[in-house]
Design an enzyme around this catalytic site. Structure first.
Site, mmCIF file in Angstrom:
data_model
loop_
_atom_site.group_PDB
_atom_site.id
_atom_site.type_symbol
_atom_site.label_atom_id
_atom_site.label_comp_id
_atom_site.label_asym_id
_atom_site.label_seq_id
_atom_site.Cartn_x
_atom_site.Cartn_y
_atom_site.Cartn_z
ATOM 1 N N THR A 284 49.414 39.900 42.781
ATOM 2 C CA THR A 284 48.564 40.977 42.265
ATOM 3 C C THR A 284 47.118 40.555 42.486
ATOM 4 O O THR A 284 46.659 39.559 41.935
ATOM 5 C CB THR A 284 48.822 41.227 40.773
ATOM 6 O OG1 THR A 284 50.190 41.582 40.590
ATOM 7 C CG2 THR A 284 47.937 42.353 40.260
ATOM 8 N N LYS B 158 49.815 48.660 41.538
ATOM 9 C CA LYS B 158 50.119 47.587 40.578
ATOM 10 C C LYS B 158 49.107 47.581 39.439
ATOM 11 O O LYS B 158 49.460 47.323 38.278
ATOM 12 C CB LYS B 158 50.132 46.233 41.288
ATOM 13 C CG LYS B 158 50.390 45.030 40.371
ATOM 14 C CD LYS B 158 51.717 45.139 39.617
ATOM 15 C CE LYS B 158 51.886 44.006 38.608
ATOM 16 N NZ LYS B 158 52.090 42.694 39.215
ATOM 17 N N LYS C 215 43.915 38.048 34.267
ATOM 18 C CA LYS C 215 43.397 38.236 35.634
ATOM 19 C C LYS C 215 43.639 39.654 36.117
ATOM 20 O O LYS C 215 42.747 40.328 36.638
ATOM 21 C CB LYS C 215 44.052 37.217 36.565
ATOM 22 C CG LYS C 215 43.671 37.335 38.041
ATOM 23 C CD LYS C 215 44.733 38.092 38.848
ATOM 24 C CE LYS C 215 46.043 37.342 38.914
ATOM 25 N NZ LYS C 215 47.050 38.056 39.768
#
Length: 290
Positions: free
Chosen positions: A100, A175, A243
């Site tokens: 990701t 995502k 993150k």
């Protein structure tokens, strides 16, 4: 379509990457693996994978290279530079980043790869350690149809819900939408458990009732039981969720989009990390509601 003899290179053997590589290995594909910490790849090597001592060596000797690393900075390090994938991968090969990461970085990789006659895709996944082990990950892909069709047999081994969302970067955007959904949902799960306890109910019995109704979600059915058991082992690290949410928030701000649920979740997870749970699973959020 890839033949079963196509040589697969896998970079990264963390909580999810190791299981994904093992599933490809068990399906009969010859696997080469590289990780910064060799010990993380020991199980794969023991089961027949070939260890490569550098990214360059792996790239030069494989037909498809899959990366599953931690942060966008790791993606940049792996793909660019004299010893990176793009400088060393064979012409006509395929590279698939399943980390990701930032949509703009996915586009940059795609453009640089195309200049070298390399097909690049971004294909981040969702499903955590459970999905990685069982080969049931959701795979959100961005890139060309031809590349997608070619690597689809590999996707079919590690995932079930596999959709080409659009051009390069589209997988990453999808995502991020996934992570935005989870962000607010995790708060709801923690609040629901806390409410059940406070009202004198048995939280386990409450879960039995609500997981199959309109409130149902992966977080509720898979992570809430871990919360009740005090099991904070990482299926997906707090630090990696932070993150992801940070990237999503930055992307939303660039588009002028307000995401208050995402902002609140990010603040809570940062608080959790400051309390020492950076390497815990995301279900550890319940600690803030205890």
């Amino acid at each position: 379509m890839l033949s079963i003899n196509a040589k697969i290179g896998f970079i990264g053997a963390g909580v999810m990457g190791k299981s994904m590589a093992a599933n490809l290995q068990n399906a009969g594909y010859p696997i080469s693996v590289y990780t910064r910490t060799k010990e993380k790849a020991n199980e794969l090597v023991h089961n027949g994978a070939t260890w490569k001592s550098s990214i360059a060596e792996l790239a030069q000797t494989t037909d498809v290279i899959i990366t599953m690393v931690g942060y966008p900075s790791d993606v940049e390090e792996v793909y660019f530079g004299a010893n990176g994938i793009l400088e060393n991968a064979k012409s006509g090969s395929y590279v698939v980043d399943m980390t990701t990461s930032k949509p703009a970085l996915a586009v940059e990789i795609y453009r640089n790869a195309r200049e070298r006659n390399i097909s690049a895709m971004d294909a981040p996944v969702s499903g955590g350690d459970v999905g990685a082990r069982s080969g049931t990950l959701a795979i959100m892909a961005g890139g060309d149809q031809e590349a997608f069709d070619t690597v689809l047999p590999l996707f079919d081994i590690v995932g079930e819900n596999i959709i080409l969302q659009g051009e390069a970067g589209a997988g990453q955007h999808t995502k991020l939408a996934n992570q935005i959904t989870i962000a607010s949902n995790m708060i709801g799960v923690c609040e629901a458990i806390s409410y059940a306890r406070k009202s004198g109910l048995d939280p386990s019995r409450v879960l039995d009732s609500i997981t199959t109704g309109a409130a149902g979600s992966f977080s509720l059915s898979k992570l809430a039981p871990r919360m009740l058991e005090g099991d904070y082992a990482p299926g997906f690290y707090v630090k990696h969720f932070i993150k992801d949410m940070t990237i999503a928030l930055e992307s939303a701000q660039e588009m002028g989009l307000s995401t208050p649920g995402l902002s609140l979740s990010l603040d809570l997870y940062k608080e959790l990390a400051e309390q020492g749970d950076n390497d815990s699973g995301t279900q550890a959020l319940i600690k803030l509601f205890a």
